[in-house]
Design a protein around this motif. Structure first.
Motif, short mmCIF file in Angstrom:
data_model
loop_
_atom_site.label_atom_id
_atom_site.label_comp_id
_atom_site.label_asym_id
_atom_site.label_seq_id
_atom_site.Cartn_x
_atom_site.Cartn_y
_atom_site.Cartn_z
N CYS A 7 44.62 35.88 43.80
CA CYS A 7 43.62 35.67 42.75
C CYS A 7 44.22 34.69 41.75
CB CYS A 7 43.30 37.00 42.06
SG CYS A 7 44.75 37.71 41.26
N PHE A 8 43.41 34.23 40.82
CA PHE A 8 43.94 33.16 39.95
C PHE A 8 45.05 33.68 39.02
CE2 PHE A 8 41.65 34.51 36.21
CZ PHE A 8 42.27 33.84 35.16
N GLY A 9 44.96 34.98 38.63
CA GLY A 9 45.97 35.54 37.72
C GLY A 9 47.34 35.64 38.37
N SER A 25 51.55 39.35 35.62
CA SER A 25 50.11 39.29 35.32
C SER A 25 49.56 40.61 34.78
CB SER A 25 49.32 38.86 36.57
OG SER A 25 49.57 39.75 37.64
N CYS A 56 47.81 37.99 32.81
CA CYS A 56 46.52 37.40 33.19
C CYS A 56 45.59 37.37 31.98
CB CYS A 56 45.89 38.22 34.33
SG CYS A 56 44.28 37.60 34.78
N LEU A 115 42.58 37.82 31.78
CA LEU A 115 41.59 38.92 31.83
C LEU A 115 42.20 40.24 31.36
CD1 LEU A 115 39.74 38.07 35.17
CD2 LEU A 115 39.10 37.49 32.83
N THR A 128 41.05 46.26 35.05
CA THR A 128 40.38 45.07 35.59
C THR A 128 39.99 45.20 37.06
OG1 THR A 128 42.55 44.11 36.01
CG2 THR A 128 41.44 43.43 33.99
N THR A 129 40.71 46.04 37.82
CA THR A 129 40.43 46.12 39.26
C THR A 129 39.48 47.27 39.63
OG1 THR A 129 42.53 47.28 39.40
CG2 THR A 129 42.51 44.99 40.12
N CYS A 168 37.45 42.53 36.56
CA CYS A 168 37.64 41.20 37.15
C CYS A 168 36.91 41.19 38.50
CB CYS A 168 39.13 40.98 37.35
SG CYS A 168 39.53 39.69 38.51
S1 SF4 Z 1 42.65 40.58 36.41
FE1 SF4 Z 1 44.11 41.06 38.01
S2 SF4 Z 1 42.95 40.72 39.90
FE2 SF4 Z 1 41.84 39.68 38.28
S3 SF4 Z 1 42.56 37.55 38.25
FE3 SF4 Z 1 43.79 38.72 36.78
S4 SF4 Z 1 45.58 39.37 37.93
FE4 SF4 Z 1 44.02 38.82 39.43
#
Ligand code: SF4
Length: 279
Positions: free
Chosen positions: A13-15, A73, A96, A98, A162-163, A190
């Motif tokens: 994922c981008f994070g 992250s 991250c 998010l 976030t997950t 996310c």
């Molecule tokens: S919140 Fe977690 S799963 Fe979503 S982009 Fe960021 S690191 Fe990745």
């Protein structure tokens, strides 16, 4: 030879991609030693690759004698960055954005006097880091089955790890609305996890065998594999191409590949190349 189809968003994922890039860049820019606080990623192959480059892993600041510390992250508990700077370490904050946004929501709700209900896993590093910003105000629940009306205040702020899935957040929100006078909900989920799950299920419908690539210690990869298995397609969860020879795959059948958000692209490419070469 097998027809091999790859899910569009399989892998980083981008994070996570951003955090790994920042760690590698830190090595180039500041030289060694570079440490990550906790495993930067739940993927043994990538951790080994980074270790071979000179990026080491520490569990606590006490294990870091000097140099650079990379915050992964998932983020880090309150005060860790300040403490690292106080100790003279260079800090690269790869939290991250998010996760950062979730932390800001929690602080905002705490400032405004809300009891904060966090939908998530209390022992997950992301949740532990977020909780540290408002420990007195937060209540963590895994899902609606964990919500006890007696523990809820009249004024509740609702956020999610976030997950988490939207269904889980929605179910907890519905219960809170029944018991509280005010429920302010922020959707802090996310979409990376959901997107990978939806794409994997769609792909599973087009093939006979699915292979989910990623660390056995990766919760997001395990969840992805579980979702595909529940869909009914024959599914294998592997970490690397080395495991392919032990799988029972009929000759010539179409195979789908997906990978968790912590699986690097090079591992996916190795698996695809080896699969295509198999009879
Ligand atoms: S919140 Fe977690 S799963 Fe979503 S982009 Fe960021 S690191 Fe990745």
């Amino acid at each position: 030879m097998h027809e091999v189809k790859l899910a569009v968003s399989a892998g980083f994922c981008f994070g996570v991609e951003r955090a790994v890039k920042m760690a590698v860049l830190a090595l180039d820019e500041f030289g060694g030693p570079v440490y990550t606080l906790g495993p930067i990623i739940h993927n043994p192959q990538e951790v080994l690759r980074l270790q071979n480059m000179g990026i080491k892993m520490a569990h606590t600041l006490d294990e870091i004698p000097g140099g650079t510390v990379v915050i992964r992250s998932h983020g880090a508990p309150k005060g860790v960055i300040e403490e690292a700077e106080k100790r003279g370490l260079k800090v690269v904050d790869a939290t991250c954005p998010l996760v950062q946004r979730l932390t800001e929501r929690v602080m905002e709700l705490a400032d405004e006097g809300y009891q904060i209900v966090v939908v998530g896993e209390s022992d997950h590093p992301e949740v532990m880091a977020v909780l540290s910003y408002a420990p007195e105000s937060c209540l963590v629940v895994r899902g609606p089955e964990c919500v006890e009306s007696g523990n809820l205040n009249k004024k509740v702020g609702l956020v999610a790890q976030t997950t988490q899935s939207l269904e889980n957040l929605r179910a907890v929100a519905s219960l809170c609305i029944c018991h509280c006078r005010e429920v302010r909900t922020y959707n802090t989920i996310c979409h990376a996890t959901h997107k990978r799950g939806a794409e994997a299920l769609e792909l599973a419908g087009q093939v006979q065998v699915m292979i989910v690539v990623g660390g056995k210690n990766s919760a997001n990869t395990a969840r992805l594999a579980k979702a595909v298995i529940q869909g009914g397609t024959k599914t294998y969860h592997i970490e690397s191409a080395d495991e392919l020879s032990s799988l029972e795959i009929p000759t010539g059948v179409p195979i789908g590949i997906t990978a968790g958000a912590s699986t690097p692209g090079w591992v996916i490419v190795e698996v695809m190349t080896a699969l295509k070469a198999m009879d």
